[in-house]
Design an enzyme around this catalytic site. Structure first.
Site, PDB file in Angstrom:
ATOM      1  N   HIS A 284       0.836  -1.202   0.000  1.00 40.11           N
ATOM      2  CA  HIS A 284       0.000   0.000   0.000  1.00 40.11           C
ATOM      3  C   HIS A 284       0.870   1.250   0.000  1.00 40.11           C
ATOM      4  O   HIS A 284       0.996   1.933  -1.005  1.00 40.11           O
ATOM      5  CB  HIS A 284      -0.925  -0.032   1.224  1.00 40.11           C
ATOM      6  CG  HIS A 284      -1.977   1.036   1.226  1.00 40.11           C
ATOM      7  ND1 HIS A 284      -2.208   1.885   0.169  1.00 40.11           N
ATOM      8  CD2 HIS A 284      -2.877   1.401   2.187  1.00 40.11           C
ATOM      9  CE1 HIS A 284      -3.204   2.704   0.464  1.00 40.11           C
ATOM     10  NE2 HIS A 284      -3.612   2.443   1.684  1.00 40.11           N
ATOM     11  N   HIS A 323      -2.183   0.278 -11.863  1.00 41.03           N
ATOM     12  CA  HIS A 323      -2.919   0.604 -10.644  1.00 41.03           C
ATOM     13  C   HIS A 323      -4.185  -0.237 -10.613  1.00 41.03           C
ATOM     14  O   HIS A 323      -4.773  -0.537 -11.656  1.00 41.03           O
ATOM     15  CB  HIS A 323      -3.267   2.104 -10.629  1.00 41.03           C
ATOM     16  CG  HIS A 323      -3.694   2.618  -9.292  1.00 41.03           C
ATOM     17  ND1 HIS A 323      -4.970   2.472  -8.807  1.00 41.03           N
ATOM     18  CD2 HIS A 323      -2.997   3.261  -8.324  1.00 41.03           C
ATOM     19  CE1 HIS A 323      -5.049   3.017  -7.609  1.00 41.03           C
ATOM     20  NE2 HIS A 323      -3.873   3.504  -7.292  1.00 41.03           N
ATOM     21  N   ASP A 379       3.207   6.865  -7.609  1.00 38.62           N
ATOM     22  CA  ASP A 379       4.427   6.494  -6.896  1.00 38.62           C
ATOM     23  C   ASP A 379       5.680   6.589  -7.759  1.00 38.62           C
ATOM     24  O   ASP A 379       6.795   6.567  -7.231  1.00 38.62           O
ATOM     25  CB  ASP A 379       4.310   5.054  -6.368  1.00 38.62           C
ATOM     26  CG  ASP A 379       3.158   4.902  -5.400  1.00 38.62           C
ATOM     27  OD1 ASP A 379       3.135   5.637  -4.416  1.00 38.62           O
ATOM     28  OD2 ASP A 379       2.273   4.066  -5.649  1.00 38.62           O
TER      29      ASP A 379
END
Length: 445
Positions: A284, A323, A379
């Site tokens: 996560h 994702h 990210d």
């Protein structure tokens, strides 16, 4: 039966037309059932009427990880993964990142509307004057090992705040709910900065209420012997934008943890600590750290073709792409990429940036990745920015937790005000043995 009244689990007794129902035929019995469709969903409890015999429990749905199950109705965050759309309370993330501040976005998430100038000034004053933590919290943090993980320290201290504010247990009190939101948003950067300084063996720096929300955090991180810390405005703004992008993201693992734990009517500090614990997991909150480790392994741009080949052969993992929700370019990644240049103007260019840009170019032009809709996510570039700011990799997830606090609190408040909220208690499908007789220990083989 299709035009008859259907009552869902929540007691909604509106009449459904034939177009608003799903007809299910149980081939075991030949019986058909009409289930009301509302907001593109059916009520899981409506499945319970499907039985072979009257004494059966009734049909359940089986959905590991809740990949196709809506656990709540929410007005906070809208995501269209196919189109690459992210909105907070209906406002596009691009507009908020361009024109807003993190504290203004936090107000929007908590209160449902953008503030007036007077409301924002009052909100900022409240947050600014609750940034200090009790001295006992500082002593509590001093008890951790010198090399304790910052997320572990954050997890412990956020949970410990519940002992300093026992009145927060009254979750039905609107004033207590408000103060809990203010305190958590205000104190999270302080706790995060303390964990950073603890690892370095440096004295903790108290908040400076003359600075902005991100500027104060930078001061608590980096202030040394100077009388007054003056943050670079480019770093302030980049941090503010990063925090806007990370403020909320619908029903992810940590948000679901906050709602699940909060459904027991526990105090908000304990519920948010559950969110911190979920974010602690590498699947996560640790994804941007994994991106940096991947870039370190690639080493140079010349090694990218071999790395791409390794990904296709399943010998390597392409981190920071793809994702669970987005099947398009993550809108947050586009914004972060633009602000990365501002950070590198201050810190100097991160040598991994050239590798990242070239890797992105390769992936976006390769049919293997395009067909699988593997686009850069939030990210991919955020870790490069944090590393350029001299933050250790262990701090990256902490930087995620600071802004996500406002989203967790908005979701927690919405859950408390939802008349359909019950204590979370998922069902299970039991697959073990039954009706076994106890065997004395000396008779077991």
């Amino acid at each position: 039966m299709a035009d008859e009244q259907t009552q869902g689990a929540g007691g909604d007794s509106s009449v459904a037309t034939a177009q608003d129902t799903l007809t299910v035929t149980d081939n075991r019995t030949g019986e058909s059932y009409d289930l009301e469709i509302k907001n593109g969903t059916i009520r899981a409890m409506d499945l319970r009427q499907i039985k072979v015999t009257d004494d059966e429990f009734g049909m359940m749905s089986y959905d590991p990880a809740f990949t196709n199950t809506a656990s709540c109705r929410s007005e906070i965050t809208y995501i269209d993964g196919e189109a690459g759309i992210l909105e907070y309370r209906g406002y596009p993330i691009e507009q908020l990142a361009e024109s807003s501040s993190y504290l203004e976005v936090a107000y929007l998430l908590i209160h449902g509307e953008l503030p007036t100038r007077e409301q924002l000034d009052g909100w900022m004053h409240e947050i600014t004057h609750h940034t200090y933590v009790h001295e006992n919290v500082k002593k509590f943090m001093e008890g951790f090992r010198h090399d304790a993980h910052p997320m572990g320290m954050l997890l412990g201290t956020v949970g410990a705040l519940s002992t300093f504010y026992p009145d927060a247990k009254d979750t039905k009190d609107e004033g207590e709910r408000h103060m809990a939101a203010v305190r958590l948003i205000a104190k999270m950067p302080t706790l995060a900065a303390f964990s950073y300084r603890h690892n370095l063996g440096l004295p903790y720096i108290y908040p400076d209420n003359d600075l902005s929300y991100p500027g104060n955090f930078l001061g608590m991180l980096y202030k040394m012997t100077e009388v007054k810390y003056e943050p670079d405005p480019r770093l302030e703004r980049a941090l503010d934008v990063l925090w806007i992008l990370h403020a909320d993201h619908e029903q992810n693992c940590s948000t679901s943890a906050v709602r699940t734990v909060g459904s027991s009517e526990v105090d908000p500090y304990s519920a948010v600590a559950a969110g911190v614990a979920a974010l602690y997991g590498p699947l996560h909150g640790g994804a941007n750290e994994a991106v940096l480790r991947m870039l370190e392994r690639i080493e140079t741009k010349d090694n990218i073709p071999d790395f791409i080949k390794g990904v296709k052969n399943r010998d390597e993992k392409l981190m920071g792409f793809g994702h669970r929700v987005y099947k398009n370019y993550d809108p947050r990644a586009k914004i972060i990429k633009r602000h990365a240049d501002e950070v590198f103007e201050v810190t100097g260019k991160n040598p991994k940036l050239e590798i990242a840009v070239e890797l992105e170019k390769y992936a976006l032009e390769d049919e293997f990745f395009v067909e699988r809709k593997l686009y850069p996510n939030v990210d991919f570039y955020s870790g490069l920015i944090y590393e350029a700011m001299n933050l250790p990799k262990d701090m990256f997830t902490v930087m995620f937790a600071i802004p996500r606090t406002s989203g967790w609190l908005a979701q927690w408040l919405e859950m408390l005000e939802d008349e359909e909220t019950k204590i979370a208690r998922p069902r299970q499908v039991y697959t073990g043995q039954r009706e076994r007789d106890y065997v004395p220990i000396d008779q077991r083989s």
